[in-house]
Scaffold this motif. Structure first.
Motif, PDB file in Angstrom:
ATOM      1  N   ALA A   1       9.083  14.291  -2.843  1.00  0.00           N
ATOM      2  CA  ALA A   1       9.420  14.173  -1.417  1.00  0.00           C
ATOM      3  C   ALA A   1       8.408  13.266  -0.703  1.00  0.00           C
ATOM      4  CB  ALA A   1       9.461  15.553  -0.769  1.00  0.00           C
ATOM      5  N   THR A   2       7.143  13.439  -1.030  1.00  0.00           N
ATOM      6  CA  THR A   2       6.106  12.588  -0.444  1.00  0.00           C
ATOM      7  C   THR A   2       6.291  11.142  -0.908  1.00  0.00           C
ATOM      8  OG1 THR A   2       4.567  14.443  -0.393  1.00  0.00           O
ATOM      9  CG2 THR A   2       3.608  12.246  -0.238  1.00  0.00           C
ATOM     10  N   GLY A   3       6.579  10.986  -2.198  1.00  0.00           N
ATOM     11  CA  GLY A   3       6.819   9.647  -2.741  1.00  0.00           C
ATOM     12  C   GLY A   3       7.978   8.956  -2.041  1.00  0.00           C
ATOM     13  N   ALA A   4       9.051   9.705  -1.775  1.00  0.00           N
ATOM     14  CA  ALA A   4      10.213   9.129  -1.089  1.00  0.00           C
ATOM     15  C   ALA A   4       9.843   8.683   0.323  1.00  0.00           C
ATOM     16  CB  ALA A   4      11.354  10.137  -1.050  1.00  0.00           C
ATOM     17  N   ARG A   5       8.999   9.466   1.013  1.00  0.00           N
ATOM     18  CA  ARG A   5       8.576   9.081   2.362  1.00  0.00           C
ATOM     19  C   ARG A   5       7.738   7.805   2.330  1.00  0.00           C
ATOM     20  NH1 ARG A   5       8.302  14.730   3.035  1.00  0.00           N
ATOM     21  NH2 ARG A   5       6.075  14.813   2.535  1.00  0.00           N
ATOM     22  N   TRP A   6       6.854   7.690   1.350  1.00  0.00           N
ATOM     23  CA  TRP A   6       6.061   6.461   1.232  1.00  0.00           C
ATOM     24  C   TRP A   6       6.950   5.259   0.917  1.00  0.00           C
ATOM     25  CZ3 TRP A   6       1.732   5.848   3.451  1.00  0.00           C
ATOM     26  CH2 TRP A   6       0.780   6.862   3.521  1.00  0.00           C
ATOM     27  N   LEU A   7       7.961   5.460   0.073  1.00  0.00           N
ATOM     28  CA  LEU A   7       8.893   4.365  -0.217  1.00  0.00           C
ATOM     29  C   LEU A   7       9.655   3.956   1.042  1.00  0.00           C
ATOM     30  CD1 LEU A   7      10.275   5.432  -3.715  1.00  0.00           C
ATOM     31  CD2 LEU A   7       8.939   3.368  -3.214  1.00  0.00           C
TER      32      LEU A   7
ATOM     33  N   TRP B   1       0.838  -1.200   0.000  1.00  0.00           N
ATOM     34  CA  TRP B   1       0.000   0.000   0.000  1.00  0.00           C
ATOM     35  C   TRP B   1       0.877   1.255   0.000  1.00  0.00           C
ATOM     36  CZ3 TRP B   1      -1.002   3.804   3.847  1.00  0.00           C
ATOM     37  CH2 TRP B   1      -2.086   4.653   3.568  1.00  0.00           C
ATOM     38  N   CYS B   2       1.924   1.249   0.804  1.00  0.00           N
ATOM     39  CA  CYS B   2       2.848   2.392   0.857  1.00  0.00           C
ATOM     40  C   CYS B   2       3.519   2.616  -0.494  1.00  0.00           C
ATOM     41  CB  CYS B   2       3.904   2.172   1.936  1.00  0.00           C
ATOM     42  SG  CYS B   2       3.267   2.216   3.626  1.00  0.00           S
ATOM     43  N   VAL B   3       3.942   1.536  -1.136  1.00  0.00           N
ATOM     44  CA  VAL B   3       4.607   1.656  -2.441  1.00  0.00           C
ATOM     45  C   VAL B   3       3.620   2.196  -3.484  1.00  0.00           C
ATOM     46  CG1 VAL B   3       5.689   0.342  -4.311  1.00  0.00           C
ATOM     47  CG2 VAL B   3       6.371  -0.070  -1.939  1.00  0.00           C
ATOM     48  N   ALA B   4       2.372   1.744  -3.436  1.00  0.00           N
ATOM     49  CA  ALA B   4       1.357   2.264  -4.366  1.00  0.00           C
ATOM     50  C   ALA B   4       1.138   3.758  -4.138  1.00  0.00           C
ATOM     51  CB  ALA B   4       0.051   1.491  -4.191  1.00  0.00           C
ATOM     52  N   ARG B   5       1.121   4.168  -2.871  1.00  0.00           N
ATOM     53  CA  ARG B   5       0.985   5.599  -2.561  1.00  0.00           C
ATOM     54  C   ARG B   5       2.188   6.390  -3.075  1.00  0.00           C
ATOM     55  NH1 ARG B   5      -2.762   7.354   1.240  1.00  0.00           N
ATOM     56  NH2 ARG B   5      -2.206   9.329   0.245  1.00  0.00           N
ATOM     57  N   ALA B   6       3.381   5.782  -2.993  1.00  0.00           N
ATOM     58  CA  ALA B   6       4.589   6.446  -3.489  1.00  0.00           C
ATOM     59  C   ALA B   6       4.484   6.690  -4.994  1.00  0.00           C
ATOM     60  CB  ALA B   6       5.819   5.599  -3.175  1.00  0.00           C
ATOM     61  N   VAL B   7       4.052   5.678  -5.734  1.00  0.00           N
ATOM     62  CA  VAL B   7       3.911   5.824  -7.184  1.00  0.00           C
ATOM     63  C   VAL B   7       2.898   6.921  -7.504  1.00  0.00           C
ATOM     64  CG1 VAL B   7       3.133   4.665  -9.304  1.00  0.00           C
ATOM     65  CG2 VAL B   7       4.603   3.444  -7.678  1.00  0.00           C
ATOM     66  N   GLU B   8       1.798   6.933  -6.773  1.00  0.00           N
ATOM     67  CA  GLU B   8       0.766   7.949  -6.982  1.00  0.00           C
ATOM     68  C   GLU B   8       1.317   9.346  -6.701  1.00  0.00           C
ATOM     69  OE1 GLU B   8      -3.814   8.694  -5.509  1.00  0.00           O
ATOM     70  OE2 GLU B   8      -2.357   7.950  -4.048  1.00  0.00           O
ATOM     71  N   ALA B   9       2.087   9.493  -5.629  1.00  0.00           N
ATOM     72  CA  ALA B   9       2.654  10.801  -5.277  1.00  0.00           C
ATOM     73  C   ALA B   9       3.629  11.280  -6.357  1.00  0.00           C
ATOM     74  CB  ALA B   9       3.355  10.717  -3.922  1.00  0.00           C
ATOM     75  N   VAL B  10       4.487  10.374  -6.820  1.00  0.00           N
ATOM     76  CA  VAL B  10       5.473  10.748  -7.847  1.00  0.00           C
ATOM     77  C   VAL B  10       4.756  11.154  -9.137  1.00  0.00           C
ATOM     78  CG1 VAL B  10       7.317   9.835  -9.315  1.00  0.00           C
ATOM     79  CG2 VAL B  10       7.353   9.395  -6.856  1.00  0.00           C
ATOM     80  N   GLU B  11       3.681  10.450  -9.460  1.00  0.00           N
ATOM     81  CA  GLU B  11       2.916  10.777 -10.672  1.00  0.00           C
ATOM     82  C   GLU B  11       2.301  12.165 -10.582  1.00  0.00           C
ATOM     83  OE1 GLU B  11       0.497   7.959 -13.692  1.00  0.00           O
ATOM     84  OE2 GLU B  11      -0.091   7.867 -11.583  1.00  0.00           O
TER      85      GLU B  11
END
Length: 196
Positions: free
Chosen positions: A90-96, A75-85
């Protein structure tokens, strides 16, 4: 008279996210796990009583906790991809980073499970059940380690702003691999720990 019924025109073909090569790799990995699972099912069918008895010696709570960790990590990785898109690196990196922590938690819990079994003198030659249990879970354990290496690389590059709306291939490929690792555990946990 001419038929004026509207017919839907096909839209553009939608490719899977990430690089096509990663999907071939994922399919090959799923095939390998599928063969492992089929061998386990065959071994179990030939020795149901032993498998049922040995399942009782596994730590189901640890297995269930690890399931929660991997699902949360995905779920965190999916959120990271969504943030980067959405150009929020920075948000994507935190989710990763959160996904990496979940993967690390999985490895720690599994490490304690292995230590308890090895400490009790259990190994691959103990019996057929433990041969499958140790082989299957360790094969998956190594995939989690590889997945975490990929996530750390994605985290590093995401922090540097290497990915964005026009360049999602790398992060989508890494995320697809991590989701495959999660999917395999979702099958492995009930198969080995729960199903009787």
């Amino acid at each position: 008279m001419k038929n004026t019924t509207d017919t839907a025109l096909p839209g553009p073909a939608v490719a899977p996210p990430g690089d096509l090569a990663i999907w071939f790799f994922i399919l090959a990995e799923l095939l390998a796990f599928g063969v492992f699972f089929a061998a386990y099912a065959f071994g179990r069918a030939n020795n149901v009583e032993l498998f049922n008895e040995m399942q009782q010696t596994l730590d189901r709570q640890a297995g269930a906790f690890n399931t929660v960790l991997l699902i949360t990590g995905s779920w965190c990785v999916a959120r990271a991809v969504e943030a980067v898109e959405r150009s929020r690196s920075a948000t994507g990196a935190r989710w990763l980073a959160a996904g990496i922590l979940c993967g690390g938690g999985f490895l720690v819990v599994k490490g304690f499970e292995y230590a308890a079994k090895f400490g009790a003198g259990i190994n691959l030659s103990t019996n057929t059940f433990y041969m499958f249990y140790l082989s299957l879970t360790f094969f998956h354990f190594m995939h989690v380690i590889l997945g975490m290496v990929i996530l750390v690389a994605l985290w590093w590059k995401t922090r540097q702003g290497a990915y964005g709306p026009g360049n999602m291939n790398g992060i989508e490929s890494g995320a697809a691999y991590w989701h495959m690792v999660d999917l395999v555990w979702i099958v492995l946990f009930p198969l080995v720990y729960v199903m009787r």
